[in-house]
Design a protein around this motif. Structure first.
Motif, PDB file in Angstrom:
ATOM      1  N   ALA A 164      -3.427   5.832  -0.550  1.00  0.00           N
ATOM      2  CA  ALA A 164      -3.692   6.366  -1.891  1.00  0.00           C
ATOM      3  C   ALA A 164      -5.177   6.570  -2.143  1.00  0.00           C
ATOM      4  CB  ALA A 164      -3.087   5.438  -2.941  1.00  0.00           C
ATOM      5  N   ASP A 165      -6.018   5.737  -1.518  1.00  0.00           N
ATOM      6  CA  ASP A 165      -7.465   5.858  -1.733  1.00  0.00           C
ATOM      7  C   ASP A 165      -8.133   6.816  -0.753  1.00  0.00           C
ATOM      8  OD1 ASP A 165      -7.442   4.461   0.651  1.00  0.00           O
ATOM      9  OD2 ASP A 165      -8.513   2.700  -0.092  1.00  0.00           O
ATOM     10  N   GLY A 166      -7.341   7.513   0.054  1.00  0.00           N
ATOM     11  CA  GLY A 166      -7.884   8.478   0.995  1.00  0.00           C
ATOM     12  C   GLY A 166      -8.144   7.937   2.388  1.00  0.00           C
ATOM     13  N   THR A 167      -7.947   6.642   2.615  1.00  0.00           N
ATOM     14  CA  THR A 167      -8.139   6.069   3.946  1.00  0.00           C
ATOM     15  C   THR A 167      -7.159   6.708   4.924  1.00  0.00           C
ATOM     16  OG1 THR A 167      -8.823   3.947   3.018  1.00  0.00           O
ATOM     17  CG2 THR A 167      -8.095   3.948   5.311  1.00  0.00           C
ATOM     18  N   PRO A 168      -7.643   7.243   6.047  1.00  0.00           N
ATOM     19  CA  PRO A 168      -6.718   7.863   7.000  1.00  0.00           C
ATOM     20  C   PRO A 168      -5.822   6.835   7.682  1.00  0.00           C
ATOM     21  CG  PRO A 168      -8.940   7.798   7.911  1.00  0.00           C
ATOM     22  CD  PRO A 168      -9.056   7.344   6.486  1.00  0.00           C
ATOM     23  N   VAL A 169      -4.551   7.163   7.803  1.00  0.00           N
ATOM     24  CA  VAL A 169      -3.564   6.296   8.458  1.00  0.00           C
ATOM     25  C   VAL A 169      -3.268   6.791   9.857  1.00  0.00           C
ATOM     26  CG1 VAL A 169      -1.169   5.502   8.372  1.00  0.00           C
ATOM     27  CG2 VAL A 169      -2.549   5.580   6.284  1.00  0.00           C
ATOM     28  N   LEU A 170      -3.069   8.095  10.000  1.00  0.00           N
ATOM     29  CA  LEU A 170      -2.803   8.690  11.309  1.00  0.00           C
ATOM     30  C   LEU A 170      -3.212  10.145  11.288  1.00  0.00           C
ATOM     31  CD1 LEU A 170      -0.049  10.698  11.264  1.00  0.00           C
ATOM     32  CD2 LEU A 170       1.062   8.495  10.960  1.00  0.00           C
ATOM     33  N   GLU A 171      -3.531  10.660  12.469  1.00  0.00           N
ATOM     34  CA  GLU A 171      -3.724  12.090  12.675  1.00  0.00           C
ATOM     35  C   GLU A 171      -2.715  12.520  13.725  1.00  0.00           C
ATOM     36  OE1 GLU A 171      -7.568  12.942  14.259  1.00  0.00           O
ATOM     37  OE2 GLU A 171      -7.421  11.482  15.894  1.00  0.00           O
ATOM     38  N   ALA A 172      -2.213  13.742  13.611  1.00  0.00           N
ATOM     39  CA  ALA A 172      -1.152  14.155  14.517  1.00  0.00           C
ATOM     40  C   ALA A 172      -1.077  15.671  14.615  1.00  0.00           C
ATOM     41  CB  ALA A 172       0.194  13.604  14.037  1.00  0.00           C
ATOM     42  N   SER A 173      -0.440  16.105  15.683  1.00  0.00           N
ATOM     43  CA  SER A 173       0.026  17.482  15.753  1.00  0.00           C
ATOM     44  C   SER A 173       1.532  17.468  15.540  1.00  0.00           C
ATOM     45  CB  SER A 173      -0.315  18.113  17.109  1.00  0.00           C
ATOM     46  OG  SER A 173       0.372  17.460  18.169  1.00  0.00           O
ATOM     47  N   ALA A 174       2.037  18.501  14.900  1.00  0.00           N
ATOM     48  CA  ALA A 174       3.479  18.714  14.780  1.00  0.00           C
ATOM     49  C   ALA A 174       3.765  20.071  15.391  1.00  0.00           C
ATOM     50  CB  ALA A 174       3.921  18.670  13.328  1.00  0.00           C
ATOM     51  N   SER A 175       4.864  20.154  16.121  1.00  0.00           N
ATOM     52  CA  SER A 175       5.142  21.402  16.820  1.00  0.00           C
ATOM     53  C   SER A 175       6.636  21.598  16.966  1.00  0.00           C
ATOM     54  CB  SER A 175       4.460  21.426  18.198  1.00  0.00           C
ATOM     55  OG  SER A 175       4.787  20.266  18.946  1.00  0.00           O
ATOM     56  N   LEU A 176       6.990  22.825  17.295  1.00  0.00           N
ATOM     57  CA  LEU A 176       8.380  23.201  17.466  1.00  0.00           C
ATOM     58  C   LEU A 176       8.548  23.767  18.872  1.00  0.00           C
ATOM     59  CD1 LEU A 176      11.067  23.480  15.792  1.00  0.00           C
ATOM     60  CD2 LEU A 176      10.444  25.868  15.473  1.00  0.00           C
ATOM     61  N   GLY A 177       9.459  23.167  19.642  1.00  0.00           N
ATOM     62  CA  GLY A 177       9.667  23.584  21.016  1.00  0.00           C
ATOM     63  C   GLY A 177      10.549  24.814  21.128  1.00  0.00           C
TER      64      GLY A 177
ATOM     65  N   GLU B 129       0.842  -1.193   0.000  1.00  0.00           N
ATOM     66  CA  GLU B 129       0.000   0.000   0.000  1.00  0.00           C
ATOM     67  C   GLU B 129       0.881   1.248   0.000  1.00  0.00           C
ATOM     68  OE1 GLU B 129      -4.119  -1.144   2.182  1.00  0.00           O
ATOM     69  OE2 GLU B 129      -2.410  -0.913   3.526  1.00  0.00           O
ATOM     70  N   GLU B 130       0.360   2.329  -0.549  1.00  0.00           N
ATOM     71  CA  GLU B 130       1.091   3.593  -0.593  1.00  0.00           C
ATOM     72  C   GLU B 130       0.455   4.593   0.366  1.00  0.00           C
ATOM     73  OE1 GLU B 130       3.115   4.059  -4.917  1.00  0.00           O
ATOM     74  OE2 GLU B 130       0.933   4.361  -4.878  1.00  0.00           O
ATOM     75  N   VAL B 131       1.306   5.472   0.908  1.00  0.00           N
ATOM     76  CA  VAL B 131       0.889   6.435   1.917  1.00  0.00           C
ATOM     77  C   VAL B 131       1.433   7.812   1.542  1.00  0.00           C
ATOM     78  CG1 VAL B 131       0.895   6.994   4.386  1.00  0.00           C
ATOM     79  CG2 VAL B 131       0.972   4.600   3.655  1.00  0.00           C
ATOM     80  N   ARG B 132       0.659   8.845   1.860  1.00  0.00           N
ATOM     81  CA  ARG B 132       1.066  10.226   1.584  1.00  0.00           C
ATOM     82  C   ARG B 132       0.891  11.065   2.855  1.00  0.00           C
ATOM     83  NH1 ARG B 132       0.635  12.652  -3.500  1.00  0.00           N
ATOM     84  NH2 ARG B 132      -1.082  11.264  -4.115  1.00  0.00           N
ATOM     85  N   ALA B 133       1.830  11.985   3.102  1.00  0.00           N
ATOM     86  CA  ALA B 133       1.761  12.881   4.256  1.00  0.00           C
ATOM     87  C   ALA B 133       1.234  14.250   3.846  1.00  0.00           C
ATOM     88  CB  ALA B 133       3.140  13.029   4.887  1.00  0.00           C
ATOM     89  N   PHE B 134       0.542  14.893   4.797  1.00  0.00           N
ATOM     90  CA  PHE B 134       0.003  16.237   4.614  1.00  0.00           C
ATOM     91  C   PHE B 134       0.346  17.078   5.836  1.00  0.00           C
ATOM     92  CE2 PHE B 134      -2.662  13.326   2.276  1.00  0.00           C
ATOM     93  CZ  PHE B 134      -2.996  13.981   1.099  1.00  0.00           C
ATOM     94  N   ALA B 135       0.524  18.375   5.638  1.00  0.00           N
ATOM     95  CA  ALA B 135       0.768  19.303   6.746  1.00  0.00           C
ATOM     96  C   ALA B 135       0.125  20.638   6.429  1.00  0.00           C
ATOM     97  CB  ALA B 135       2.264  19.489   6.986  1.00  0.00           C
ATOM     98  N   GLU B 136      -0.688  21.132   7.354  1.00  0.00           N
ATOM     99  CA  GLU B 136      -1.216  22.477   7.198  1.00  0.00           C
ATOM    100  C   GLU B 136      -0.091  23.489   7.403  1.00  0.00           C
ATOM    101  OE1 GLU B 136      -4.519  23.304   9.712  1.00  0.00           O
ATOM    102  OE2 GLU B 136      -5.894  22.015   8.580  1.00  0.00           O
ATOM    103  N   VAL B 137      -0.079  24.515   6.579  1.00  0.00           N
ATOM    104  CA  VAL B 137       0.921  25.576   6.717  1.00  0.00           C
ATOM    105  C   VAL B 137       0.449  26.533   7.807  1.00  0.00           C
ATOM    106  CG1 VAL B 137       2.138  27.445   5.565  1.00  0.00           C
ATOM    107  CG2 VAL B 137       1.551  25.361   4.293  1.00  0.00           C
ATOM    108  N   PRO B 138       1.190  26.638   8.920  1.00  0.00           N
ATOM    109  CA  PRO B 138       0.726  27.509  10.007  1.00  0.00           C
ATOM    110  C   PRO B 138       0.983  28.975   9.694  1.00  0.00           C
ATOM    111  CG  PRO B 138       2.852  26.573  10.567  1.00  0.00           C
ATOM    112  CD  PRO B 138       2.457  25.964   9.246  1.00  0.00           C
ATOM    113  N   ALA B 139       0.345  29.821  10.474  1.00  0.00           N
ATOM    114  CA  ALA B 139       0.588  31.261  10.345  1.00  0.00           C
ATOM    115  C   ALA B 139       2.041  31.569  10.702  1.00  0.00           C
ATOM    116  CB  ALA B 139      -0.362  32.030  11.257  1.00  0.00           C
ATOM    117  N   ALA B 140       2.551  32.668  10.188  1.00  0.00           N
ATOM    118  CA  ALA B 140       3.923  33.070  10.472  1.00  0.00           C
ATOM    119  C   ALA B 140       4.146  33.163  11.975  1.00  0.00           C
ATOM    120  CB  ALA B 140       4.215  34.417   9.811  1.00  0.00           C
TER     121      ALA B 140
END
Length: 306
Positions: A109-122, A86-97
């Motif tokens: 590839a068919d749109g099935t969700p694999v994971l949901e996450a937050s990404a952050s910078l300390g 199976e193939e997987v693609r990552a997405f990231a919302e572009v945050p405000a400056a």
């Protein structure tokens, strides 16, 4: 004219490889073995969740630059299993400056969700996805497999760990870093070439921080009953003073951070703190929810499985 339309970075489709078919713990095969997975009602042995973390650094470097590899955090809830092919693609919302947190996710590839996450910078991560999920946990009630665990229980000893490029990472991870780099979904010279790394040393890929943190975990001797089969349900990897380096010695300390259960699982959340070789300065941390399948434990009381 300005717009508040959220913009999204999208990575390419990648085919993650299964490297845990021979994984073993507690004297038995894991859920990543096809036969074991099928016996438990899954169609095949899934690819381990943190494998998908490698999809995100190209996107998050675009957002936060080199600092992402020094102070970045991915806090993920796994939604659906992925099997090899199976193939997987990552997405990231572009945050405000200036923002230090954003939403990321991965889909098949068919749109099935694999994971949901937050990404952050300390260091100011705000509340991560898993911190929010932990805060919402209800008391676990009667536990069977995990009845001897309690909040704050610590591993029996410090663990001293390292990851050399050709080091076999044991029964839990029957491969080396160099083996992984041959098939990793997103390649970078930073993972193998000291001259190509901004830090003058090869760095451990984000997904392999999970391997570094887990491969000696049996020495913590948390009293989990078995044999029973488990899987990763939630996982957060946070760099505090990163990156982590290939060939560097680290000290690990663990404790139980939460206990929970669902209809099918009993779960224990372990907070793994990674320190420098002296054990004085914390450099990274992992929060991992081990979801143990009730019906995989032969002695589970039938009335509690109903």
């Amino acid at each position: 004219m300005s717009f508040d339309t959220p913009l999204v970075l999208r990575g390419p489709l990648r085919g993650p490889r299964q490297m845990l078919a021979d994984q073993a713990y507690g004297g038995h095969a894991s859920i990543h073995d096809d036969a074991t997975a099928e016996k438990l009602g899954f169609r095949a042995g899934p690819i381990e969740g943190p494998t998908h973390f490698s999809l995100f650094p190209p996107l998050l470097q675009q957002i936060w630059g080199q600092a992402w590899f020094e102070r970045g955090c991915i806090s993920s809830h796994y939604l659906n299993m992925v099997v090899e092919g199976e193939e997987v693609r990552a997405f990231a919302e572009v945050p405000a400056a200036g923002a230090t947190s954003t939403r990321v996710w991965a889909e098949k590839a068919d749109g099935t969700p694999v994971l949901e996450a937050s990404a952050s910078l300390g260091p100011d991560h705000g509340q991560t996805l898993l911190e929010g999920r932990m805060a919402a946990l209800r008391p676990p009630g009667q536990l069977v497999i995990l009845e001897d665990l309690h909040l704050g229980l610590k591993g029996v000893a410090e663990e001293r760990v390292r990851m050399d490029a050709d080091q076999h990472m044991g029964a839990l991870y029957p491969f080396s870093l160099n083996d992984k780099l041959k098939v990793i979904t997103e390649t970078s010279p930073w993972y193998s070439d000291a001259s190509g790394s901004p830090w003058g040393r090869p760095i451990i890929p984000f997904e392999m921080i999970s391997v570094l943190a887990e491969y000696s975990s049996g020495t913590a001797r948390f009293p989990v009953k078995g044999p029973a089969v488990g899987l990763f349900a939630d996982q957060e990897i946070r760099l505090i003073k990163g990156p982590l380096f290939v060939g560097e010695d680290y000290v690990i300390r663990r404790e139980i951070a939460a206990l929970a259960q669902s209809k099918r699982t009993e779960s224990y959340w372990v907070r793994t703190r990674i320190f420098d070789s002296t054990g004085t300065e914390q450099v990274a941390e992992m929060l991992l929810n081990h979801a143990t399948l009730k019906h995989s434990y032969a002695a589970y009381p039938p009335e509690l499985l109903a």
